[in-house]
Design a protein around this motif. Sequence first.
Motif, PDB file in Angstrom:
ATOM      1  N   LEU A 217       0.826  -1.216   0.000  1.00  0.00           N
ATOM      2  CA  LEU A 217       0.000   0.000   0.000  1.00  0.00           C
ATOM      3  C   LEU A 217       0.861   1.266   0.000  1.00  0.00           C
ATOM      4  N   LEU A 218       1.951   1.236   0.774  1.00  0.00           N
ATOM      5  CA  LEU A 218       2.832   2.413   0.830  1.00  0.00           C
ATOM      6  C   LEU A 218       3.467   2.703  -0.526  1.00  0.00           C
ATOM      7  N   GLN A 219       3.856   1.647  -1.235  1.00  0.00           N
ATOM      8  CA  GLN A 219       4.512   1.839  -2.525  1.00  0.00           C
ATOM      9  C   GLN A 219       3.527   2.182  -3.624  1.00  0.00           C
ATOM     10  N   THR A 220       2.285   1.632  -3.516  1.00  0.00           N
ATOM     11  CA  THR A 220       1.266   1.888  -4.545  1.00  0.00           C
ATOM     12  C   THR A 220       0.770   3.322  -4.482  1.00  0.00           C
ATOM     13  N   HIS A 221       0.537   3.800  -3.295  1.00  0.00           N
ATOM     14  CA  HIS A 221      -0.051   5.143  -3.128  1.00  0.00           C
ATOM     15  C   HIS A 221       0.990   6.224  -2.895  1.00  0.00           C
ATOM     16  N   ASP A 222       2.228   5.871  -3.079  1.00  0.00           N
ATOM     17  CA  ASP A 222       3.338   6.820  -2.942  1.00  0.00           C
ATOM     18  C   ASP A 222       3.223   7.571  -1.617  1.00  0.00           C
ATOM     19  N   ASN A 223       3.163   8.918  -1.666  1.00  0.00           N
ATOM     20  CA  ASN A 223       3.120   9.678  -0.408  1.00  0.00           C
ATOM     21  C   ASN A 223       1.707  10.068   0.011  1.00  0.00           C
ATOM     22  N   ASP A 224       0.706   9.641  -0.743  1.00  0.00           N
ATOM     23  CA  ASP A 224      -0.681   9.976  -0.402  1.00  0.00           C
ATOM     24  C   ASP A 224      -1.237   8.905   0.541  1.00  0.00           C
ATOM     25  N   TRP A 225      -0.583   8.857   1.719  1.00  0.00           N
ATOM     26  CA  TRP A 225      -0.924   7.786   2.647  1.00  0.00           C
ATOM     27  C   TRP A 225      -2.067   8.171   3.590  1.00  0.00           C
ATOM     28  N   GLY A 226      -2.193   9.474   3.843  1.00  0.00           N
ATOM     29  CA  GLY A 226      -3.188   9.899   4.830  1.00  0.00           C
ATOM     30  C   GLY A 226      -4.618   9.614   4.393  1.00  0.00           C
ATOM     31  N   ASN A 227      -4.912   9.522   3.086  1.00  0.00           N
ATOM     32  CA  ASN A 227      -6.265   9.296   2.581  1.00  0.00           C
ATOM     33  C   ASN A 227      -6.542   7.833   2.275  1.00  0.00           C
ATOM     34  N   ASN A 228      -5.620   6.955   2.635  1.00  0.00           N
ATOM     35  CA  ASN A 228      -5.795   5.534   2.341  1.00  0.00           C
ATOM     36  C   ASN A 228      -6.304   4.829   3.597  1.00  0.00           C
ATOM     37  N   ASP A 229      -7.608   4.512   3.571  1.00  0.00           N
ATOM     38  CA  ASP A 229      -8.227   3.910   4.760  1.00  0.00           C
ATOM     39  C   ASP A 229      -7.644   2.535   5.075  1.00  0.00           C
ATOM     40  N   GLU A 230      -7.383   1.772   4.004  1.00  0.00           N
ATOM     41  CA  GLU A 230      -6.867   0.427   4.234  1.00  0.00           C
ATOM     42  C   GLU A 230      -5.505   0.477   4.939  1.00  0.00           C
ATOM     43  N   LEU A 231      -4.651   1.427   4.510  1.00  0.00           N
ATOM     44  CA  LEU A 231      -3.338   1.578   5.135  1.00  0.00           C
ATOM     45  C   LEU A 231      -3.477   1.994   6.593  1.00  0.00           C
ATOM     46  N   ARG A 232      -4.385   2.952   6.806  1.00  0.00           N
ATOM     47  CA  ARG A 232      -4.574   3.424   8.180  1.00  0.00           C
ATOM     48  C   ARG A 232      -5.132   2.298   9.054  1.00  0.00           C
ATOM     49  N   ARG A 233      -6.017   1.474   8.449  1.00  0.00           N
ATOM     50  CA  ARG A 233      -6.590   0.383   9.235  1.00  0.00           C
ATOM     51  C   ARG A 233      -5.506  -0.625   9.636  1.00  0.00           C
ATOM     52  N   LEU A 234      -4.639  -0.947   8.668  1.00  0.00           N
ATOM     53  CA  LEU A 234      -3.618  -1.935   8.959  1.00  0.00           C
ATOM     54  C   LEU A 234      -2.592  -1.439   9.986  1.00  0.00           C
ATOM     55  N   LEU A 235      -2.262  -0.134   9.906  1.00  0.00           N
ATOM     56  CA  LEU A 235      -1.245   0.407  10.808  1.00  0.00           C
ATOM     57  C   LEU A 235      -1.799   0.707  12.204  1.00  0.00           C
ATOM     58  N   PHE A 236      -3.046   1.233  12.243  1.00  0.00           N
ATOM     59  CA  PHE A 236      -3.514   1.748  13.526  1.00  0.00           C
ATOM     60  C   PHE A 236      -4.716   1.007  14.101  1.00  0.00           C
ATOM     61  N   CYS A 237      -5.412   0.168  13.296  1.00  0.00           N
ATOM     62  CA  CYS A 237      -6.657  -0.423  13.765  1.00  0.00           C
ATOM     63  C   CYS A 237      -6.540  -1.915  14.050  1.00  0.00           C
ATOM     64  N   SER A 238      -5.501  -2.570  13.594  1.00  0.00           N
ATOM     65  CA  SER A 238      -5.390  -4.012  13.777  1.00  0.00           C
ATOM     66  C   SER A 238      -5.126  -4.338  15.236  1.00  0.00           C
TER      67      SER A 238
END
Length: 772
Positions: A63-84
């Motif tokens: 997800l980090l590599q696919t969305h480059d630096n637009d990480w703040g708007n990626n719910d899936e990334l935020r879920r994996l990092l902060f919600c698991s």
Amino acid sequence: MRGKLAASSSRSSNLALLLNPKTRTNHQSPSLLRRLSAEATHPTPPEPQPPNFSTLTTQVISLLQTHDNDWGNNDELRRLLFCSSDSTRSPPFLYKITHSLGTASKALNFFHFLRTNSPSPPDPLSLSYVFQAIFQLASYEQRNSHSELSKLLSISQEHGVPLTVNSATLLVRFFNRAGMIENSLLVYKELDTDKRNTNISNAMLLSLLRVGRTDYAFQLLDEMLVQDAKYPPNDNTVDIVMAALLCRDRNGKSVSDTKIVGLVKKFCEHGAFPSAVRLTQLITKLGRSGENDLAWDALHDVLNSGGNVEASSCNALLTVLARQQHFQKVNKLLAEMKENGIQPNVITFGILINHLCKFHRVDEALEVFEKMIGGGEAGDFSVKPDSIIYNTLIDGLCKVGRQGEGLQLMERMRLHQNVSPNPVTYNCLINGFCKAGEIEKALDLFEQMNEEGVPSNVITLNTLVDGMCKYGRVSRAMDFFRKMAEKGLKGNAVTYTTLINAFCNANNIDKAMGLFNEMSETECSPDAIVYYTLISGLTQSGRMDDACFVASLAKKAGFCLDTVSYNTMIGGFCRKNKLDKAYDMLKEMEQAGVKPDCVTYNTLISYFSKAGDLLTAHRMMKNMVRDGLVPTVGTHGALIHAHCLAGNLDKAMEIFWDMSSGLKITPNTVIYNMLIDSFCKNKKVEVAMSLMDDMKVKGVRPNTTTYNAMLKGLQEMNWLEKAFELMDQMTETACSPDYITMEILTNWLSAVGETEKLRRFVQGYQVSASAA
């Protein structure tokens, strides 16, 4: 969206599990800290994780590599990092994700993303591992990496992110390479002492020693060497310290040899040992400084502490011991090598054999050789000798006049050990036979050498030419030289020097000059020795103009005449009575910066004394003293002889007493003979007799010339009884009479009717009345 994340209690608890050290399991905390404090800049891989750890990591990285630096708007990334709720995530998880981003700039953006998007304050330790990855990525980018690392360090300090030991080690190493020692020191000091380990201390030591900050380096070393130290030294520490101290002369620092050996002992106490290379270098250095006992202690400190000692280190110590002829210790060390399983090699035995031969202990060298090949008692070694060992032994045998045994050893070398003789082997034997005067045998060996296909070289040529010249076969040497030149073996400056010197000694100066001219015409340029040899030969033959010409050629070729050459030419001009030329040569000598020595002054003083110019002779002696030279027996003898010839016996005696009493120079028999003869001729026999008594007091032995002068004087005074006493002294001291003695006594004793006493004297009996 950020507000929604902050409002979710489940998300907060998940992030707490991820970033708060209090909520991590006991399984994760201590082991991970130990593994992440490894030596290398790259982290040690974390402990094995459950399968979902790898899956989660892969998803986040994708997800980090696919969305480059637009990480703040990626719910899936935020879920994996902060919600698991997966509790297996830990600092290594964040480290691996950060490191996978590939560039320091992306990794730094990820750090800021974590800080700004985390529902609760991030755990400083987890952020430390994130920054460890950032530092490593920056170091890979090479270009001005130390500058980039400085900026990143400032950012980490601004956000209160503590350094991991791996981060600190990386920074210290990079700052060291950039020469930023103060930055390295700041990093090391700011690192928590509980986090420091041996590896970062080694990096800091290397930096401090490299720039000569030995005082601070030794403070750090003392901390590592205390008992139960938190970060004790290892083998790498020893290598860093030894490398710096053994090369200390390059940076001008001075650490005593005793202190270096003391450090080695302390290292050994901590189970840290110098490598074979460093130990060998230390022993070699100590040996060159004459610190043989310290060299012995250094090797035995390592050996007795269980360190790995190789044959190379023992060889270095054997070289030191053998050079000083400590052969008892040599034997002890060989026994210790055997006890500790250190296998001696061919170099070991080569060292022993070489030094034994060098000190003419050839029989002992042969004993070592037999032990080496296992030819002695049970338990001897089995090391195959090489050609160097054989050549050393053959050369040693030849140098003590046992060239026949050397020849037998060459045959043994060929037949039993299957080692082929080489040019060095034959050269040693040829040299031995030449020095013994067995020129024909040397030439036979030369022929054998050619038949076996062993190439001869210029050393072979020079050895044979020198041998033939020394034993009067100059013409044959010349023929051999020409014959070898036709076969392509041309001589060098040494060859020409030998031939030129031989022709000069034979007074064949024209031939010597012809060889000199031949050198100038060929590619073999004359060296300084050739010039000096020819100048000496021309001077001895009285050809001073030619000697001056050769001297001028030497100067044009860039060679400066030495003291011996100037003295030779000054003496030659004096013998030719060309005083002005001798003076010119003395001035030239001083202008060239070559100081006159005792020989120079003695030559001039002797010349002026013989010429009767005593005023100039005395002035020369004063100049001699002014130049810091001490007049010798020869100096005083020349002046005394001159005054005796001039009949000025009082002045001669004044010089004599000044010499023997003031300057504490014991006169020799020649000087006493001059004075005794002069006083006897002037009918002052009592003074002459007192001089003979003085000879006895000073331990100077009279010779036949002394007795002849006295007997002649006593004859003039008809002092017969004293003559009989002197005759008895000659008999007692085994001083044989010569024809002058017999002429004096025969004429005198026959005239006074004492022929019987003359007969007894000749037969070796005492003749004086007191003796009877």
